[in-house]
Design a protein around this motif. Sequence first.
Motif, PDB file in Angstrom:
ATOM      1  N   VAL A  42       0.838  -1.200   0.000  1.00  0.00           N
ATOM      2  CA  VAL A  42       0.000   0.000   0.000  1.00  0.00           C
ATOM      3  C   VAL A  42       0.877   1.255   0.000  1.00  0.00           C
ATOM      4  CG1 VAL A  42      -1.565   1.391   1.431  1.00  0.00           C
ATOM      5  CG2 VAL A  42      -2.079  -1.019   0.995  1.00  0.00           C
ATOM      6  N   ALA A  43       1.882   1.300   0.875  1.00  0.00           N
ATOM      7  CA  ALA A  43       2.757   2.480   0.946  1.00  0.00           C
ATOM      8  C   ALA A  43       3.458   2.703  -0.395  1.00  0.00           C
ATOM      9  CB  ALA A  43       3.785   2.318   2.066  1.00  0.00           C
ATOM     10  N   GLU A  44       3.965   1.626  -0.971  1.00  0.00           N
ATOM     11  CA  GLU A  44       4.719   1.751  -2.219  1.00  0.00           C
ATOM     12  C   GLU A  44       3.834   2.167  -3.387  1.00  0.00           C
ATOM     13  OE1 GLU A  44       7.782  -0.785  -5.044  1.00  0.00           O
ATOM     14  OE2 GLU A  44       6.685  -1.807  -3.440  1.00  0.00           O
ATOM     15  N   ARG A  45       2.685   1.499  -3.554  1.00  0.00           N
ATOM     16  CA  ARG A  45       1.796   1.827  -4.682  1.00  0.00           C
ATOM     17  C   ARG A  45       1.224   3.239  -4.532  1.00  0.00           C
ATOM     18  NH1 ARG A  45       3.732  -0.272  -8.186  1.00  0.00           N
ATOM     19  NH2 ARG A  45       1.957   0.071  -9.551  1.00  0.00           N
ATOM     20  N   ALA A  46       0.890   3.622  -3.302  1.00  0.00           N
ATOM     21  CA  ALA A  46       0.338   4.962  -3.087  1.00  0.00           C
ATOM     22  C   ALA A  46       1.372   6.024  -3.457  1.00  0.00           C
ATOM     23  CB  ALA A  46      -0.116   5.130  -1.633  1.00  0.00           C
ATOM     24  N   ALA A  47       2.611   5.831  -2.996  1.00  0.00           N
ATOM     25  CA  ALA A  47       3.670   6.793  -3.313  1.00  0.00           C
ATOM     26  C   ALA A  47       3.849   6.902  -4.821  1.00  0.00           C
ATOM     27  CB  ALA A  47       4.985   6.367  -2.652  1.00  0.00           C
ATOM     28  N   HIS A  48       3.907   5.744  -5.479  1.00  0.00           N
ATOM     29  CA  HIS A  48       4.154   5.710  -6.915  1.00  0.00           C
ATOM     30  C   HIS A  48       3.019   6.385  -7.696  1.00  0.00           C
ATOM     31  CE1 HIS A  48       5.297   4.308 -10.870  1.00  0.00           C
ATOM     32  NE2 HIS A  48       4.127   3.719 -10.997  1.00  0.00           N
ATOM     33  N   LEU A  49       1.787   6.000  -7.404  1.00  0.00           N
ATOM     34  CA  LEU A  49       0.653   6.491  -8.189  1.00  0.00           C
ATOM     35  C   LEU A  49       0.271   7.931  -7.856  1.00  0.00           C
ATOM     36  CD1 LEU A  49      -1.427   3.220  -8.258  1.00  0.00           C
ATOM     37  CD2 LEU A  49      -0.388   4.338 -10.221  1.00  0.00           C
ATOM     38  N   CYS A  50       0.731   8.430  -6.714  1.00  0.00           N
ATOM     39  CA  CYS A  50       0.432   9.817  -6.358  1.00  0.00           C
ATOM     40  C   CYS A  50       1.639  10.717  -6.588  1.00  0.00           C
ATOM     41  CB  CYS A  50      -0.017   9.913  -4.903  1.00  0.00           C
ATOM     42  SG  CYS A  50      -1.585   9.094  -4.614  1.00  0.00           S
ATOM     43  N   ALA A  51       2.680  10.161  -7.205  1.00  0.00           N
ATOM     44  CA  ALA A  51       3.914  10.918  -7.444  1.00  0.00           C
ATOM     45  C   ALA A  51       4.372  11.613  -6.163  1.00  0.00           C
ATOM     46  CB  ALA A  51       3.711  11.927  -8.566  1.00  0.00           C
ATOM     47  N   ALA A  52       4.348  10.868  -5.064  1.00  0.00           N
ATOM     48  CA  ALA A  52       4.767  11.403  -3.774  1.00  0.00           C
ATOM     49  C   ALA A  52       6.068  10.701  -3.372  1.00  0.00           C
ATOM     50  CB  ALA A  52       3.687  11.154  -2.722  1.00  0.00           C
ATOM     51  N   PRO A  53       7.115  11.433  -3.056  1.00  0.00           N
ATOM     52  CA  PRO A  53       8.367  10.780  -2.667  1.00  0.00           C
ATOM     53  C   PRO A  53       8.279  10.142  -1.287  1.00  0.00           C
ATOM     54  CG  PRO A  53       8.579  13.169  -2.514  1.00  0.00           C
ATOM     55  CD  PRO A  53       7.238  12.898  -3.129  1.00  0.00           C
ATOM     56  N   PHE A  54       7.164  10.367  -0.620  1.00  0.00           N
ATOM     57  CA  PHE A  54       7.086  10.001   0.785  1.00  0.00           C
ATOM     58  C   PHE A  54       5.708   9.439   1.120  1.00  0.00           C
ATOM     59  CE2 PHE A  54       6.074  11.366   5.110  1.00  0.00           C
ATOM     60  CZ  PHE A  54       7.155  10.841   5.807  1.00  0.00           C
ATOM     61  N   ALA A  55       5.664   8.202   1.618  1.00  0.00           N
ATOM     62  CA  ALA A  55       4.398   7.606   2.082  1.00  0.00           C
ATOM     63  C   ALA A  55       4.689   6.814   3.342  1.00  0.00           C
ATOM     64  CB  ALA A  55       3.805   6.689   1.012  1.00  0.00           C
ATOM     65  N   ARG A  56       3.810   6.946   4.309  1.00  0.00           N
ATOM     66  CA  ARG A  56       4.037   6.229   5.558  1.00  0.00           C
ATOM     67  C   ARG A  56       2.692   5.775   6.124  1.00  0.00           C
ATOM     68  NH1 ARG A  56       6.216  10.198   9.202  1.00  0.00           N
ATOM     69  NH2 ARG A  56       8.255   9.656   8.431  1.00  0.00           N
ATOM     70  N   ILE A  57       2.683   4.549   6.651  1.00  0.00           N
ATOM     71  CA  ILE A  57       1.486   4.074   7.355  1.00  0.00           C
ATOM     72  C   ILE A  57       1.806   4.073   8.842  1.00  0.00           C
ATOM     73  CG2 ILE A  57      -0.084   2.134   7.724  1.00  0.00           C
ATOM     74  CD1 ILE A  57       0.403   1.413   4.757  1.00  0.00           C
TER      75      ILE A  57
END
Length: 194
Positions: free
Chosen positions: A56-71
């Motif tokens: 989830v963290a990886e796909r969300a970061a990738h698809l939202c063009a966000a360098p940073f995602a954390r759960i």
Amino acid sequence: GEMTARLRESYAGLERKVDARPRELTESLEQQTAISEILRVISSSPTDVQPVLDAVAERAAHLCAAPFARIMLIDGTRLVPASEYWDGKLTEDAGRQGTTPVPLDRSSISGRAALDRDTIHVADVTPLLAAEFAGAAENMTRFECRAVLSVPLMREGGAYGAIVLARHEPGLFAPDQVALVQTFARQAAIAIDN
């Protein structure tokens, strides 16, 4: 005169829409794929939630063009990082990367999302840190976060925690990106439920 100008304007608008269509189709296809990928991870690791949170963290970061995602998951009176993706890779141990746990209160962004059970979406968090999100200031400043999106992982009567995405530039996430992260958050919550 005016009628022609208006027609020409709406035609130009249509052309832009048609130009945007292939990109939108590609994006929605990628999103559908990501959603089914996460469902596949859930079904292939029914007893272990970690691969799901990482996906989830990886796909969300990738698809939202966000360098940073954390759960972040609730642990007593604070939220601790359960999975973290930044600058192109998953962090081996989310808690060791200098990410401090944050207070489970409305002064942290994930805390507020979890307590209010509501999505938090700000174009630029910087001017809000002192007054609104003092508990988030340390992490947000260290990672140079500007645009922030946080979605709670909902459960019966509360939340397990929240997912947080951030970008270094100010500006809102696109509506379909927000909807996608909300879908991912539901999937993560289902995985935790199980």
